[in-house]
Scaffold this active site. Structure first.
Site, mmCIF file in Angstrom:
data_model
loop_
_atom_site.group_PDB
_atom_site.id
_atom_site.type_symbol
_atom_site.label_atom_id
_atom_site.label_comp_id
_atom_site.label_asym_id
_atom_site.label_seq_id
_atom_site.Cartn_x
_atom_site.Cartn_y
_atom_site.Cartn_z
ATOM 1 N N TYR A 12 34.668 50.045 37.815
ATOM 2 C CA TYR A 12 34.502 50.837 36.582
ATOM 3 C C TYR A 12 34.237 52.324 36.840
ATOM 4 C CZ TYR A 12 34.274 46.216 34.477
ATOM 5 O OH TYR A 12 34.579 44.940 34.075
ATOM 6 N N HIS A 67 40.365 49.613 27.860
ATOM 7 C CA HIS A 67 39.704 49.003 29.024
ATOM 8 C C HIS A 67 39.762 50.000 30.162
ATOM 9 C CE1 HIS A 67 39.634 45.214 26.939
ATOM 10 N NE2 HIS A 67 40.897 45.392 26.637
HETATM 11 C C1 DHK Z 1 35.055 45.860 30.547
HETATM 12 C C2 DHK Z 1 34.397 44.679 30.655
HETATM 13 O O1 DHK Z 1 33.078 44.633 30.536
HETATM 14 C C3 DHK Z 1 35.110 43.435 30.979
HETATM 15 O O2 DHK Z 1 34.488 42.308 30.412
HETATM 16 C C4 DHK Z 1 36.568 43.472 30.599
HETATM 17 C C5 DHK Z 1 36.532 45.946 30.534
HETATM 18 C C6 DHK Z 1 37.216 44.739 31.118
HETATM 19 C C7 DHK Z 1 37.014 47.271 31.092
HETATM 20 O O3 DHK Z 1 37.850 47.306 31.967
HETATM 21 O O4 DHK Z 1 36.550 48.319 30.598
HETATM 22 O O5 DHK Z 1 37.227 42.344 31.085
#
Ligand code: DHK
Length: 145
Positions: A22, A101
């Site tokens: 992330y 996402h």
């Molecule tokens: C964020 C999440 O918390 C996951 O549960 C998803 C998403 C993906 C992201 O890529 O921002 O699967």
């Protein structure tokens, strides 16, 4: 034109949670980036993050009542929540919503490839990191001008 930028469960942990997936940008940083893009576009924005499905649904109802567009990263609720989709159907019938996402959900576990929300979204952005929020705002600003 006003846009509610929503983040679902665990996204308050951005910057700390799995940075290899992330990134290192915090949610506060993301909101500041979106705010400055909104200012440049002359668009109003509000922000909401919640780890609770009902709170997200209540916020969608308020956005529908106000006639706002929505940008939503639903986190894990993407893959589980019929109730959130039902709420967002009202936004879909109005100003529309973009599903964002940060990660490329299609390059991860197979269960992340299914979204209850995508079929009624204006569009979906996945895998472009936190830039996806700004791109979604650019698009909605142009679409709802
Ligand atoms: C964020 C999440 O918390 C996951 O549960 C998803 C998403 C993906 C992201 O890529 O921002 O699967």
């Amino acid at each position: 034109m006003h846009v509610l930028v929503m983040n679902g469960p665990n996204l308050n942990r951005l910057g700390k949670r799995q940075p290899e997936v992330y990134g290192s940008t915090t949610l506060t940083d993301v909101e500041a980036l979106v705010q400055s893009r909104a200012d440049a576009l002359g668009v109003g924005v509000s922000f909401l993050q919640s780890n609770h499905e009902g709170e997200l649904i209540d916020a969608v109802h308020r956005a529908a009542d106000e006639g706002w567009a929505v940008i939503i990263n639903p986190g894990g609720f993407t893959h589980t929540s019929v109730a959130l989709r039902d709420a967002l159907a009202e936004i879909a019938d109005g100003q529309g919503f973009v599903e964002v996402h940060i990660s490329n959900v299609h390059a991860r576990e197979p269960f992340r490839s299914h979204s209850y929300l995508s079929p009624i979204a204006v569009g979906v952005i996945a895998g472009l990191g936190v830039k996806g929020y700004e791109l979604a705002l650019d698009y909605l600003a142009e679409r709802n001008r």
